[in-house]
Design an enzyme around this catalytic site. Structure first.
Site, PDB file in Angstrom:
ATOM      1  N   TYR A  11       0.827  -1.229   0.000  1.00  0.00           N
ATOM      2  CA  TYR A  11       0.000   0.000   0.000  1.00  0.00           C
ATOM      3  C   TYR A  11       0.858   1.275   0.000  1.00  0.00           C
ATOM      4  CZ  TYR A  11      -3.261   3.435   2.056  1.00  0.00           C
ATOM      5  OH  TYR A  11      -3.997   4.557   2.336  1.00  0.00           O
ATOM      6  N   ASN A  35       1.541  -9.896   0.781  1.00  0.00           N
ATOM      7  CA  ASN A  35       0.349  -9.062   1.017  1.00  0.00           C
ATOM      8  C   ASN A  35       0.113  -8.061  -0.114  1.00  0.00           C
ATOM      9  OD1 ASN A  35      -1.885  -8.462   2.657  1.00  0.00           O
ATOM     10  ND2 ASN A  35      -0.856  -6.651   3.476  1.00  0.00           N
ATOM     11  N   PHE A  80       9.986  -0.821   3.396  1.00  0.00           N
ATOM     12  CA  PHE A  80       8.579  -0.972   3.791  1.00  0.00           C
ATOM     13  C   PHE A  80       8.239  -2.414   4.132  1.00  0.00           C
ATOM     14  CE2 PHE A  80       8.261   2.640   0.755  1.00  0.00           C
ATOM     15  CZ  PHE A  80       7.594   3.556   1.536  1.00  0.00           C
ATOM     16  N   SER A 124       6.225   3.338  13.194  1.00  0.00           N
ATOM     17  CA  SER A 124       4.800   3.563  13.431  1.00  0.00           C
ATOM     18  C   SER A 124       4.584   4.352  14.712  1.00  0.00           C
ATOM     19  CB  SER A 124       4.112   2.209  13.557  1.00  0.00           C
ATOM     20  OG  SER A 124       2.814   2.368  14.076  1.00  0.00           O
ATOM     21  N   TYR A 148       3.625  -6.810  17.041  1.00  0.00           N
ATOM     22  CA  TYR A 148       3.853  -5.934  15.889  1.00  0.00           C
ATOM     23  C   TYR A 148       4.533  -4.636  16.335  1.00  0.00           C
ATOM     24  CZ  TYR A 148       2.995  -2.317  12.439  1.00  0.00           C
ATOM     25  OH  TYR A 148       3.170  -1.260  11.577  1.00  0.00           O
ATOM     26  N   LYS A 152       8.545  -2.850  15.691  1.00  0.00           N
ATOM     27  CA  LYS A 152       8.896  -1.501  15.210  1.00  0.00           C
ATOM     28  C   LYS A 152       9.893  -0.843  16.173  1.00  0.00           C
ATOM     29  CE  LYS A 152       6.586  -1.583  11.450  1.00  0.00           C
ATOM     30  NZ  LYS A 152       7.337  -1.775  10.213  1.00  0.00           N
ATOM     31  N   PHE A 177       1.514   7.934  11.225  1.00  0.00           N
ATOM     32  CA  PHE A 177       0.274   7.921  11.982  1.00  0.00           C
ATOM     33  C   PHE A 177      -0.716   7.028  11.215  1.00  0.00           C
ATOM     34  CE2 PHE A 177       1.013  10.129  15.916  1.00  0.00           C
ATOM     35  CZ  PHE A 177       2.372  10.326  15.745  1.00  0.00           C
ATOM     36  N   ASN A 197      -8.986  -4.878   9.155  1.00  0.00           N
ATOM     37  CA  ASN A 197      -8.828  -4.548  10.571  1.00  0.00           C
ATOM     38  C   ASN A 197      -8.947  -3.051  10.785  1.00  0.00           C
ATOM     39  OD1 ASN A 197      -8.055  -7.227  11.433  1.00  0.00           O
ATOM     40  ND2 ASN A 197      -6.157  -6.877  10.321  1.00  0.00           N
TER      41      ASN A 197
HETATM   42  P1  NAD Z   1       1.494  -3.660   3.003  1.00  0.00           P
HETATM   43  O1  NAD Z   1       1.267  -4.997   3.607  1.00  0.00           O
HETATM   44  O2  NAD Z   1       0.512  -3.163   2.013  1.00  0.00           O
HETATM   45  O3  NAD Z   1       2.944  -3.598   2.335  1.00  0.00           O
HETATM   46  C1  NAD Z   1       4.043  -4.330   2.835  1.00  0.00           C
HETATM   47  C2  NAD Z   1       4.638  -5.092   1.662  1.00  0.00           C
HETATM   48  O4  NAD Z   1       5.775  -5.836   2.126  1.00  0.00           O
HETATM   49  C3  NAD Z   1       3.673  -6.096   1.025  1.00  0.00           C
HETATM   50  O5  NAD Z   1       3.641  -5.881  -0.365  1.00  0.00           O
HETATM   51  C4  NAD Z   1       4.274  -7.455   1.387  1.00  0.00           C
HETATM   52  O6  NAD Z   1       4.026  -8.404   0.354  1.00  0.00           O
HETATM   53  C5  NAD Z   1       5.735  -7.107   1.549  1.00  0.00           C
HETATM   54  N1  NAD Z   1       6.505  -7.985   2.440  1.00  0.00           N
HETATM   55  C6  NAD Z   1       6.237  -8.359   3.720  1.00  0.00           C
HETATM   56  N2  NAD Z   1       7.222  -9.122   4.205  1.00  0.00           N
HETATM   57  C7  NAD Z   1       8.158  -9.217   3.218  1.00  0.00           C
HETATM   58  C8  NAD Z   1       9.410  -9.867   3.109  1.00  0.00           C
HETATM   59  N3  NAD Z   1       9.921 -10.590   4.112  1.00  0.00           N
HETATM   60  N4  NAD Z   1      10.097  -9.750   1.949  1.00  0.00           N
HETATM   61  C9  NAD Z   1       9.600  -9.039   0.917  1.00  0.00           C
HETATM   62  N5  NAD Z   1       8.416  -8.402   0.963  1.00  0.00           N
HETATM   63  C10 NAD Z   1       7.704  -8.497   2.107  1.00  0.00           C
HETATM   64  O7  NAD Z   1       1.652  -2.623   4.217  1.00  0.00           O
HETATM   65  P2  NAD Z   1       1.754  -1.034   4.191  1.00  0.00           P
HETATM   66  O8  NAD Z   1       0.529  -0.503   4.842  1.00  0.00           O
HETATM   67  O9  NAD Z   1       2.141  -0.554   2.862  1.00  0.00           O
HETATM   68  O10 NAD Z   1       2.933  -0.835   5.230  1.00  0.00           O
HETATM   69  C11 NAD Z   1       4.278  -0.666   4.817  1.00  0.00           C
HETATM   70  C12 NAD Z   1       5.150  -0.548   6.041  1.00  0.00           C
HETATM   71  O11 NAD Z   1       4.694   0.540   6.830  1.00  0.00           O
HETATM   72  C13 NAD Z   1       5.122  -1.786   6.944  1.00  0.00           C
HETATM   73  O12 NAD Z   1       6.403  -1.985   7.467  1.00  0.00           O
HETATM   74  C14 NAD Z   1       4.159  -1.377   8.036  1.00  0.00           C
HETATM   75  O13 NAD Z   1       4.404  -2.048   9.231  1.00  0.00           O
HETATM   76  C15 NAD Z   1       4.446   0.106   8.161  1.00  0.00           C
HETATM   77  N6  NAD Z   1       3.345   0.870   8.716  1.00  0.00           N
HETATM   78  C16 NAD Z   1       2.104   0.790   8.157  1.00  0.00           C
HETATM   79  C17 NAD Z   1       1.044   1.496   8.709  1.00  0.00           C
HETATM   80  C18 NAD Z   1      -0.342   1.393   8.136  1.00  0.00           C
HETATM   81  O14 NAD Z   1      -1.295   1.737   8.832  1.00  0.00           O
HETATM   82  N7  NAD Z   1      -0.533   0.987   6.903  1.00  0.00           N
HETATM   83  C19 NAD Z   1       1.263   2.305   9.846  1.00  0.00           C
HETATM   84  C20 NAD Z   1       2.539   2.387  10.374  1.00  0.00           C
HETATM   85  C21 NAD Z   1       3.580   1.654   9.804  1.00  0.00           C
HETATM   86  N1  UDP Z   2     -12.176   1.291  14.668  1.00  0.00           N
HETATM   87  C1  UDP Z   2     -13.524   1.029  14.788  1.00  0.00           C
HETATM   88  N2  UDP Z   2     -14.059   0.007  14.050  1.00  0.00           N
HETATM   89  C2  UDP Z   2     -13.312  -0.748  13.195  1.00  0.00           C
HETATM   90  C3  UDP Z   2     -11.935  -0.459  13.073  1.00  0.00           C
HETATM   91  C4  UDP Z   2     -11.398   0.564  13.838  1.00  0.00           C
HETATM   92  O1  UDP Z   2     -14.228   1.681  15.553  1.00  0.00           O
HETATM   93  O2  UDP Z   2     -13.854  -1.671  12.562  1.00  0.00           O
HETATM   94  C5  UDP Z   2     -11.585   2.416  15.449  1.00  0.00           C
HETATM   95  C6  UDP Z   2     -10.462   2.020  16.387  1.00  0.00           C
HETATM   96  O3  UDP Z   2     -10.974   1.638  17.646  1.00  0.00           O
HETATM   97  C7  UDP Z   2      -9.626   3.299  16.427  1.00  0.00           C
HETATM   98  C8  UDP Z   2      -9.812   3.906  15.042  1.00  0.00           C
HETATM   99  O4  UDP Z   2     -11.008   3.317  14.527  1.00  0.00           O
HETATM  100  O5  UDP Z   2     -10.164   4.211  17.377  1.00  0.00           O
HETATM  101  C9  UDP Z   2      -8.663   3.622  14.083  1.00  0.00           C
HETATM  102  O6  UDP Z   2      -8.420   2.217  14.063  1.00  0.00           O
HETATM  103  P1  UDP Z   2      -7.389   1.564  13.045  1.00  0.00           P
HETATM  104  O7  UDP Z   2      -7.389   0.088  13.305  1.00  0.00           O
HETATM  105  O8  UDP Z   2      -7.706   2.011  11.656  1.00  0.00           O
HETATM  106  O9  UDP Z   2      -5.991   2.223  13.441  1.00  0.00           O
HETATM  107  P2  UDP Z   2      -5.141   2.117  14.810  1.00  0.00           P
HETATM  108  O10 UDP Z   2      -6.038   1.714  15.925  1.00  0.00           O
HETATM  109  O11 UDP Z   2      -4.098   1.114  14.514  1.00  0.00           O
HETATM  110  O12 UDP Z   2      -4.599   3.485  15.026  1.00  0.00           O
END
Ligand code: NAD
Ligand code: UDP
Length: 330
Positions: A11, A35, A80, A124, A148, A152, A177, A197
């Site tokens: 993503y 993913n 990522f 994160s 998880y 981080k 965030f 989720n």
């Molecule tokens: P995502 O799952 O869409 O992207 C992660 C990518 O990494 C996927 O394409 C997956 O196939 C790949 N991947 C996982 N393990 C791998 C491995 N061992 N080797 C090669 N590829 C691998 O997730 P995202 O939302 O794009 O998140 C990217 C990064 O940002 C992650 O590290 C995640 O923990 C972090 N992050 C995401 C969020 C969020 O809310 N989306 C918030 C904070 C931090």
């Molecule tokens: N949340 C919710 N219903 C859902 C998913 C999330 O009410 O089905 C709420 C959750 O309790 C939080 C906010 O939405 O207050 C953001 O949740 P998310 O899982 O997107 O992010 P995170 O909690 O990891 O910051």
């Protein structure tokens, strides 16, 4: 300048690849597709008119990663690749520790071996745990309720210790965030496998009738409307934050919050989504989700001062772009 983007078909990675290619960088993607889908590479090419190189490989596989570093003059890495489902990390802690820690160590070792000095890491806001809002980079980190979040915090420590030993390296620890939204083309976005989720993908699936109703997890928090408050950031703003970090950081370890600095409650997000997109989101208030904090938003002063970066897109754009992607992707 060639950048290795691990997790680049995911993503946030895919949107960052778009920003990199549009800004003139060359891009190599490494992803094991655990993913994400290979077709994302075509989508990136369609949006930018430039095709990134793609390796279907695992970032924990040291020899596969070595092949990529030896074949290309990589000048920076954005890491990522990682597993990110909080609930799943409680079910499969070792899978999470292994994947997230080992991939970071392998990629970092190759950077050191091949003299690649720029390393940007996806951290994160979860590392702050229960803390006073707004979260500031200098705060003492609090224990997380899940593996998880621990991965981080541990990766931040590993990268900081390694950078202390290799002072020529520039390491950015970017604390995201809540990324939401999608590229305005609607061609790439967040496509969770199974039931989402996170709040925004859940809302878009309710809007489309895939899921019957949203469950709001708790309306008894000490917030103005009782529901949880988060700092939602448009994924394209987040992507541009990575370019700013890559370009502006000097040697050493630099921690930056990437958020908007503004909190939005669950009910506010639902209402905005309904108004902007003219759809109804049926919802029901249920009990709190274990491990959730009441409020989480960023102090964004440091990123503004030191990177000259700030988020420009508001909640309306986030809701509009998330919905467009959901409609186009089915
Ligand atoms: P995502 O799952 O869409 O992207 C992660 C990518 O990494 C996927 O394409 C997956 O196939 C790949 N991947 C996982 N393990 C791998 C491995 N061992 N080797 C090669 N590829 C691998 O997730 P995202 O939302 O794009 O998140 C990217 C990064 O940002 C992650 O590290 C995640 O923990 C972090 N992050 C995401 C969020 C969020 O809310 N989306 C918030 C904070 C931090
Ligand atoms: N949340 C919710 N219903 C859902 C998913 C999330 O009410 O089905 C709420 C959750 O309790 C939080 C906010 O939405 O207050 C953001 O949740 P998310 O899982 O997107 O992010 P995170 O909690 O990891 O910051």
């Amino acid at each position: 300048m060639l950048i290795l983007v691990t997790g680049g078909t995911g993503y946030i990675g895919s949107h960052t690849c778009v920003e990199l290619l549009n800004s003139g960088y060359d891009v190599v993607i490494l992803d094991n597709l655990v993913n994400s889908e290979r077709s994302v590479v075509d989508r990136i090419a369609q949006i930018t008119g430039r095709r990134p190189l793609f390796y279907h490989a695992d970032a924990t596989d040291a020899s596969a990663v070595d092949v990529i570093f030896s074949a290309h003059p990589i000048e920076g890495v954005i890491h990522f690749a990682g597993l990110k489902a909080v609930g799943e990390s409680v079910e499969k802690p070792l899978t999470y520790y292994r994947n997230n820690l080992l991939s970071t160590m392998v990629v970092l070792e190759k950077c050191i071996k091949y003299g690649v000095r720029r390393f940007v890491f996806s951290s994160s806001a979860t590392v702050y745990g229960e803390n006073e809002v707004p979260f500031v980079e200098t705060m003492e980190l609090r224990p997380r309720a899940n593996p998880y979040g621990e991965t981080k915090a541990m990766c931040e420590k590993i990268l900081s210790d390694a950078a202390a030993r290799h002072p020529e390296m520039s390491v950015a620890l970017l604390r995201y965030f809540n990324p939401v939204g999608a590229h305005e083309s609607g061609l790439i976005g967040e496509k969770p496998r199974g039931v989402p989720n996170n709040l925004m993908p859940y809302i878009t699936q309710v809007a489309q009738g895939i899921l019957p109703e949203l469950r709001v997890f708790g309306a008894d928090y000490p917030t103005p409307d009782g529901t949880g408050i988060r700092d939602y950031i448009h994924v394209m703003d987040l992507a541009s934050g990575h370019l700013a970090a890559l370009e502006k950081m000097g040697p050493g370890v630099h921690i930056f919050n990437l958020g908007t600095g503004r909190g939005t409650s669950v009910l506010e997000l639902i209402t905005t989504f309904e108004q902007v997109n003219k759809v109804q989101i049926p919802y029901r208030i249920v009990g709190r989700r274990p491990g959730d904090v009441a409020a989480c938003w960023a102090d964004v002063g440091k990123a503004q001062r030191e990177l000259g970066w700030r988020a420009t897109r508001g909640i309306e754009e986030m809701c509009r772009d998330s919905w467009r992607f959901q409609q186009l992707s089915g």
